[in-house]
Design a protein around this motif. Structure first.
Motif, short mmCIF file in Angstrom:
data_model
loop_
_atom_site.label_atom_id
_atom_site.label_comp_id
_atom_site.label_asym_id
_atom_site.label_seq_id
_atom_site.Cartn_x
_atom_site.Cartn_y
_atom_site.Cartn_z
N ARG A 156 -66.75 -0.15 -29.12
CA ARG A 156 -66.37 -1.16 -30.11
C ARG A 156 -66.34 -0.58 -31.51
O ARG A 156 -65.45 -0.89 -32.31
CB ARG A 156 -67.34 -2.34 -30.05
N GLU A 157 -67.33 0.28 -31.83
CA GLU A 157 -67.36 0.92 -33.15
C GLU A 157 -66.14 1.82 -33.34
O GLU A 157 -65.53 1.83 -34.40
CB GLU A 157 -68.64 1.74 -33.31
N ASN A 160 -63.15 -0.40 -33.94
CA ASN A 160 -63.18 -0.99 -35.28
C ASN A 160 -62.81 0.04 -36.34
O ASN A 160 -62.15 -0.29 -37.31
CB ASN A 160 -64.55 -1.60 -35.58
N LYS A 163 -59.07 0.39 -36.35
CA LYS A 163 -58.42 -0.75 -36.99
C LYS A 163 -58.54 -0.67 -38.50
O LYS A 163 -57.63 -1.04 -39.24
CB LYS A 163 -59.04 -2.05 -36.48
N ASP A 164 -59.70 -0.18 -39.00
CA ASP A 164 -59.90 -0.07 -40.45
C ASP A 164 -58.95 0.95 -41.03
O ASP A 164 -58.45 0.78 -42.17
CB ASP A 164 -61.34 0.34 -40.77
#
Length: 167
Positions: A156-157, A160, A163-164
């Motif tokens: 998940r990290e 994320n 996506k950032d």
């Protein structure tokens, strides 16, 4: 957060702890009674030869050391929730059960009190084996769940972070 919930889900088994407590005290009682029985058999039975006496003494010393190690591993594996310690204690349980069976069935000179004290010890050892096995499987399953949850969090990290960078 999920890892914390999983790690808090496991608790030391009070049943296993109780069996370790009673087995510890039973081990002391068993040692005293069995030592007195070896002395009694040596005096009372003329056909109780030196080889049988020596083997009974050696097996008693081996039983005492194995029983203490077994209970120590069971207690630490249960309290600290370590499946490895519980696995070592399972080996000690099997040896202890084998020695109780030897004392009941194959000892050279068996008295009724031998059968009684070894039956109680055998029952405690089997119950402790079963609860230790259940506790070990539960802890192993929990560790696998925690490992999978940690891997999911890392994934998940990474997702994320990707996506950032796109934004």
């Amino acid at each position: 957060d999920a890892i914390y919930k999983l790690s808090m889900a496991s608790r030391a088994s009070p049943i296993t702890y109780s069996l370790v407590f009673f087995s510890q005290w039973w081990g002391y009682y068993f040692t005293i009674v069995n030592t007195l029985l070896v002395i009694y058999k040596s005096v009372k039975a003329s056909y109780y030869d030196a080889g049988a006496k020596a083997w009974d003494c050696i097996s008693l010393v081996f039983f005492i050391s194995n029983n203490q190690a077994r209970l120590s591993y069971t207690n630490s594996g249960n309290f600290w929730e370590e499946p490895e310690d519980l696995a070592w204690s399972l080996l000690g349980h099997l040896i202890c059960i084998g020695l109780h069976i030897y004392y009941i069935e194959f000892q050279s000179f068996v008295l009724l009190i031998d059968i009684v004290i070894n039956s109680v010890g055998l029952t405690l050892a089997i119950l402790s084996l079963l609860t230790t096995l259940i506790q070990g499987v539960t802890l192993y399953h929990l560790k696998i769940q925690i490992t999978h949850e940690k891997a999911r969090e890392k994934q998940r990290e990474r997702n994320n972070k990707g996506k950032d960078k796109d934004v």
